[in-house]
Design an enzyme around this catalytic site. Structure first.
Site, PDB file in Angstrom:
ATOM      1  N   CYS A 113      37.104  45.578  49.528  1.00  0.00           N
ATOM      2  CA  CYS A 113      38.224  45.955  48.736  1.00  0.00           C
ATOM      3  C   CYS A 113      39.638  45.661  49.337  1.00  0.00           C
ATOM      4  O   CYS A 113      40.506  45.842  48.230  1.00  0.00           O
ATOM      5  CB  CYS A 113      37.977  47.563  48.331  1.00  0.00           C
ATOM      6  SG  CYS A 113      36.244  47.907  47.733  1.00  0.00           S
ATOM      7  N   HIS A 254      44.433  49.673  45.469  1.00  0.00           N
ATOM      8  CA  HIS A 254      43.204  49.338  44.976  1.00  0.00           C
ATOM      9  C   HIS A 254      42.617  50.541  44.264  1.00  0.00           C
ATOM     10  O   HIS A 254      42.836  51.577  44.358  1.00  0.00           O
ATOM     11  CB  HIS A 254      42.401  49.079  46.360  1.00  0.00           C
ATOM     12  CG  HIS A 254      40.781  49.189  45.965  1.00  0.00           C
ATOM     13  ND1 HIS A 254      40.221  48.243  45.393  1.00  0.00           N
ATOM     14  CD2 HIS A 254      39.789  49.982  46.799  1.00  0.00           C
ATOM     15  CE1 HIS A 254      38.956  48.506  45.184  1.00  0.00           C
ATOM     16  NE2 HIS A 254      38.607  49.556  45.963  1.00  0.00           N
ATOM     17  N   ASN A 284      35.642  49.886  40.069  1.00  0.00           N
ATOM     18  CA  ASN A 284      35.962  49.336  41.067  1.00  0.00           C
ATOM     19  C   ASN A 284      35.365  47.872  41.119  1.00  0.00           C
ATOM     20  O   ASN A 284      34.421  47.691  41.230  1.00  0.00           O
ATOM     21  CB  ASN A 284      35.461  50.128  42.305  1.00  0.00           C
ATOM     22  CG  ASN A 284      35.902  49.617  43.593  1.00  0.00           C
ATOM     23  OD1 ASN A 284      36.405  48.534  43.870  1.00  0.00           O
ATOM     24  ND2 ASN A 284      35.529  50.199  44.570  1.00  0.00           N
TER      25      ASN A 284
END
Ligand code: UT7
Length: 329
Positions: A113, A254, A284
């Site tokens: 990520c 993020h 995500n």
């Protein structure tokens, strides 16, 4: 020494949408639980004909079209991903070929990520060194390929998507790359990983049977680490650049969980209006979240030339990344 500026952005998400009510039919969950605990309503999922290089290619083409340049002008292509089409050749090679970027070298960057933040940092250094003029950073992940849709603790979180930013040389001192603060902390490896498929545990009937080719996660550990480290690196990076949180035009974090973002921004003291949250529509997307959120920040009029923007992420590894840029267009 040249400056490095972000001169274009392109994104792509596959058309198919997986909603919370679709997930209610797959695992024991509810729209209300998912919304309250994560902020996610829906995510995009790539059809079986698509792989990460296809998402990456579409995002790359959109970025080049926005800047009005040919792929042959690129010096390097970095593809940040944990879901490459295959382990090798790299997705960067696949994209370079499809794009016709004949003059570019490049590589895949694995930082989960934090991938896009690490990619931006790397591209900025290549440009500032004077050796590169145009570097395309792509964050692309097809998370649906490594998600266990019988595991309600992970399958609700992730989606597929990609974004690309063009980092290029500039003489303009009023915009561009300012600073970065990136870290890795391998003690976190146990809490978020995909155990099989590498040299430690090659694919076998047993690894498939034991569902070891999927994302495994200790959600609470990752949650606590993410809130603490996103806050700490943001605070330290801002402080050493003399930027107060109120001076940020946008904080683009993020997108892993709305509660992680809100807790971080709250501790940092960033006005909620300046914190970009679009996890509701995409979930995500791992390396894709930051360009996708930046695109929405621009569309919402939150980023103008000269504005200071903070990109910040925590991911598997653990990896931690924060970048400060002055927006350039
Ligand atoms: O980019 C990095 C990638 N990952 C992350 O950043 C993930 C960070 N972690 C998180 O976002 C959160 O920890 C989760 C969303 C994964 C989980 O939320 P939580 O508030 O930490 O829930 P929990 O793990 O404490 O579970 C609470 C309850 C449990 O039930 P019991 O034991 O209290 O009866 C879970 O079994 O919620 C249950 N649960 C669910 N219930 C309905 C867990 N997942 C679900 C679900 N639907 N999908």
């Amino acid at each position: 020494m040249p400056k490095a500026k972000i001169s274009a952005l392109g994104c792509y998400v596959p058309p198919q949408v997986l909603t919370n009510s679709d997930l209610e039919k797959l695992v024991q969950t509810s729209n209300q639980w998912i919304l309250e605990r994560t902020g996610i309503s829906e995510r995009h999922i790539a059809g079986p004909e698509m792989a990460t290089s296809d998402l990456a290619l579409n995002a790359a083409k959109a970025a080049l079209a926005q800047r009005g340049i040919e792929a042959s002008e690129l010096d390097a292509i970095l593809v940040c991903t944990v879901t490459p089409d295959m382990l090798f050749p790299s997705t960067a090679c696949l994209v370079q070929h499809q794009l016709g970027a004949k003059g570019a070298w490049g590589f895949d960057l694995i930082a989960a990520c934090s991938g896009f933040v690490f990619g931006l940092t790397t591209a900025a250094q290549l440009v500032i060194s004077g050796s590169h003029k145009k570097v395309l950073v792509i964050g692309a992940d097809t998370m649906s390929r490594i998600i266990d849709y019988t595991d309600r603790t992970t399958c609700i979180l992730f989606g597929d998507g990609a974004g690309a930013m063009l980092v290029e040389a500039s003489e303009d001192d009023s915009a561009g790359f300012m600073d970065f603060l990136n870290e890795i902390d391998g003690s976190g490896g146990a809490y978020l990983n995909m155990p099989a498929g590498g040299s430690r545990m090659p694919a076998s009937i047993e690894t498939v049977g034991q569902r070891m080719h999927y994302v495994h996660q200790d959600g609470q550990q990752v949650f606590k680490y993410a809130v603490r480290k996103m806050y700490e690196v943001s605070r330290d990076l801002l402080a050493r650049n003399g930027i107060a949180p109120r001076d940020l035009a946008a904080m683009i974090p993020h997108q892993a969980n709305r509660r992680i973002i809100q807790a971080t921004a709250d501790r940092l003291g960033v006005d909620p209006d300046r914190v970009m949250i679009n996890i509701g529509r995409y979930g995500n997307t791992t390396a894709g979240t930051i360009p996708l959120a930046t695109q929405d920040a621009i569309a919402a009029g939150k980023l103008k030339k000269g504005d200071v923007v903070l990109f910040v992420a925590v991911g598997a590894g653990y990896t931690v990344g924060a970048n400060l840029w002055r927006w350039a267009y």
